[in-house]
Design an enzyme around this catalytic site. Structure first.
Site, PDB file in Angstrom:
ATOM      1  CB  CYS A 153      -0.923  -0.433   5.224  1.00  0.00           C
ATOM      2  SG  CYS A 153       0.778  -0.972   4.986  1.00  0.00           S
ATOM      3  CG  MET A 173      20.186 -46.369 -10.752  1.00  0.00           C
ATOM      4  SD  MET A 173      18.835 -47.111 -11.683  1.00  0.00           S
ATOM      5  CE  MET A 173      19.557 -48.699 -12.111  1.00  0.00           C
ATOM      6  CD  GLU A 230      -1.393  -2.370   1.998  1.00  0.00           C
ATOM      7  OE1 GLU A 230      -2.206  -3.112   2.576  1.00  0.00           O
ATOM      8  OE2 GLU A 230      -0.149  -2.577   2.012  1.00  0.00           O
TER       9      GLU A 230
END
Length: 373
Positions: free
Chosen positions: A86, A165, A55
């Site tokens: 904010c 493997m 903001e």
């Protein structure tokens, strides 16, 4: 009444939020768009920790927002942390209306910002594209609501379900595109967790390394934040020269209580001791530690045992499985260490996403039951 234009501006805010996905942590990545007379006059997204929130970035880029409408992906904060509130800034700037996609579940915010702006006379609209907003900051939302961030287990396998493997060789099952996609997962994560078995076998570094410009732009790479590496090592067997102990990223070693770490771990490596149970270190305690460190997104890159233990503990939100179109044979290592002997005990899953990565595939899978064994 929600207009098509409102949806379009909110989607732009989502796009802006995405630009902070690799740098905002531990804060949620948020986007904000300021509009006057259906024209964008300012926009912004969350800066790295300690910097401006979305903001404030939008207000500073606007040159003045009197009478404007704001579109924000997450409720503006109403408390003072490393930055100021904010919600107050939007009020002081003269914003007349605001669309908020999602109320912030953080107890420090949780509706207080909305109430503050409503009391100041702003027209406050909530819930616009809220489901998309939840997906955007899923880890943050999870941590605030349940005290644990989103846990995603990354696995790579052959078409016959093998991860290595018989000799332990595993490089490389998947192609380069899939491996670079994993780097994106790492970059989005607050913590990458592994077990000592994987470190002993592969000497993995678990840092983020991009070589494919198609998947990660130079601009985003410059804003990349370091991700915490978490090593579960009950008896502190990690070699002094292991790459996971490098200074390239912060490292936390979690071990059994009573282990002597003084001569085994470098000074720059953090460590914590916890209790164990029959399957090893208490994984719920591990999650409590990461919660205290504000880890919203936790990526697990491990062998079959730790991955299976997390599933049994009910701590996995998603499995991210990379599948290569190849066979490794019946002697190869299995994907997960799960003791299932009856069909009635099988583990139900839901595939929620499938992505083709140049012939390899990424499956996003969600467990359908919680197994607390």
């Amino acid at each position: 009444m929600v207009r098509d234009e409102d949806i379009s501006f909110m989607r732009r805010a989502f796009a802006l939020a995405g630009m902070a996905a690799y740098s905002a942590r531990p804060n949620p990545h948020v986007g904000c768009v300021l509009v006057r007379d259906d024209a964008v006059i300012g926009e912004g997204y969350t800066c790295p920790l300690g910097g401006n929130h979305a903001e404030i970035e939008a207000l500073e880029s606007s040159g003045g927002a009197q009478g404007a409408t704001a579109y924000v992906t997450l409720e503006p904060c109403s408390h003072t942390g490393l930055t100021g509130p904010c919600a107050d800034a939007l009020i002081k700037a003269g914003i007349s209306e605001i669309f908020v996609a999602l109320e912030d579940p953080n107890p420090l915010v949780s509706g207080k910002g909305l109430e503050l702006m409503t009391a100041a006379g702003l027209q406050v609209n909530t819930g616009l594209l809220s489901e998309e907003a939840e997906v955007l900051v899923a880890g943050y939302i999870a941590r605030m609501r349940r005290g644990r961030g989103r846990v995603r287990v990354k696995l790579a396998m052959s078409l016959d379900g093998r991860t290595a493997m018989p000799s332990g060789e595993s490089k490389w099952i998947t192609n380069e595109t899939a491996r670079q996609d994993v780097q994106l997962l790492r970059a989005q994560s607050c913590a990458i967790m592994t077990g000592i078995g994987t470190v002993m076998a592969d000497d993995c570094e678990l840092t983020t390394r991009f070589t494919d410009s198609r998947l990660f732009s130079q601009e985003k790479e410059m804003k990349l934040s370091s991700t915490l590496r978490v090593l579960l090592d009950s008896n502190i067997r990690v070699p002094k020269g292991a790459r996971i102990l490098s200074k390239d990223a912060p490292t936390l070693v979690i071990h059994n209580q009573g282990q002597n770490h003084d001569t085994q771990l470098p000074e720059h490596v953090e460590h914590q001791s916890i209790t164990s149970n029959e399957r090893g270190l208490d994984l719920h305690e591990v999650m409590n530690i990461l919660n205290k460190k504000c880890c919203n997104e936790i990526l697990v890159e491990s062998g079959s045992r730790l991955a299976g233990s997390l599933l049994y503990a009910g701590l996995v939100d998603e499995l991210i499985i990379y599948v290569a179109p190849t066979f490794l044979g019946s002697g190869g290592a299995p994907l997960l260490d799960l003791s299932i002997t009856k069909m009635s005990d099988r583990f139900p899953l839901e595939i929620i996403d499938q992505v083709d990565l140049d012939g390899n595939f990424r499956l996003t899978v969600v467990p359908q039951v919680k197994m607390e064994h």
